[in-house]
Design an enzyme around this catalytic site. Structure first.
Site: not given
Ligand code: SIN
Length: 276
Positions: A102, A249
């Protein structure tokens, strides 16, 4: 004040660099600030080792890059510091922050520009964080697919992510949602970056539901391509600073029931746009 002499060591060709020789608890002079800023823009995520950051010092470092963001759903767990998001996992945890790919709070109409995570407690092994360059993800698409995606927008929603998640009463609470371009132009580098993610993006606005679902699934898998990634192995008192405008990440929760603890400061961003 004399500047701090910093060195920058890249982790991979596409993404990630370690910045050495900097004490983040000391105020940054203009030249050092510019070097850190440029390292972030050039590498998407930068890492610092052996820091000692009080909440005040972490916020002061964040404020050099912009106004601080307060999370729209997570309760404030550090009295007097609503801008600090406590990142914590232990044997009782049922979720951890960021356990899928996300970009932070992309459901906000103006999603955060960057996030600064300071980890103070780690499991004996595990708890790495993976980062992926959304410039590399965009660049690797075929020209026909780029042409298809460039005029499209997508919905990003917080409701299904945040409702009931934090064990606090949230009846009547409205969580953010926003429509953003599928490909955004980074406001500083001017480079195009893929801007859909598995956690918050629910549909592509201009397509039929089945078309949108199929295309999003393909793009979510594309984001995970190993060549776009770097993986950060934390040590206690490391700091990671990532640019949410061009990086996704994924926090690796492979250490349950062990503990991991830290503080995140998040910097406000602006409305994503696409400019050819
Ligand atoms: C997050 O901010 O998404 C959590 C990242 C991490 O804990 O490594």
């Amino acid at each position: 004040m004399a500047g701090q002499a910093i060195r920058i060591e890249k982790l991979t060709p596409h993404i990630g660099a370690e910045v050495q020789g900097l004490d983040l608890a000391r105020p940054l002079d203009e030249r050092t600030f510019q070097e850190v800023h440029d390292a972030l823009i050039d590498n998407g995520v930068i890492f610092f080792r052996d820091q000692r950051l009080t909440p005040e010092a972490q916020k002061a470092f964040g404020r050099r890059f912009g106004e601080l963001h307060t999370h729209p759903a997570a309760p404030s767990l550090l009295p007097g510091h609503p801008e600090i998001l406590v990142i914590h996992a232990d044997e009782t945890s049922r979720h951890v922050a960021g356990e899928d790919w996300h970009s932070d709070v992309s459901c906000d109409p103006e999603p955060p520009m960057g996030s600064i995570l300071y980890i103070t407690e780690l499991p004996p092994v595990g708890g790495d964080t993976l980062f992926a360059s959304m410039y590399a993800a965009y660049d690797a698409l075929s020209e026909p697919l780029k042409r298809l995606l460039l005029p499209l927008t997508a919905m990003h929603e917080g409701e299904h992510v945040y409702r009931g998640r934090y064990g606090v009463k949230d009846e009547g609470k409205v969580f953010p949602k926003a429509e953003h371009p599928v490909i955004r132009t980074h406001p500083v580098s001017g480079r195009p970056a893929l801007f859909v993610n598995r956690v918050f993006t629910t549909r592509i606005c201009q397509l039929a539901r089945a078309e949108s679902d199929a295309l999003l699934q393909m793009l979510f898998r594309h984001v995970e391509t190993p060549e776009f990634q770097c993986r950060f192995r934390w040590r206690e008192r490391s700091v990671a600073f990532w640019d949410n405008r061009c990086v996704q990440h994924h926090a690796m929760w492979d250490y349950h029931p062990q503990r991991r603890h830290g503080h995140r400061v998040t910097i406000r961003g602006d409305k994503p746009f696409y400019r050819p």
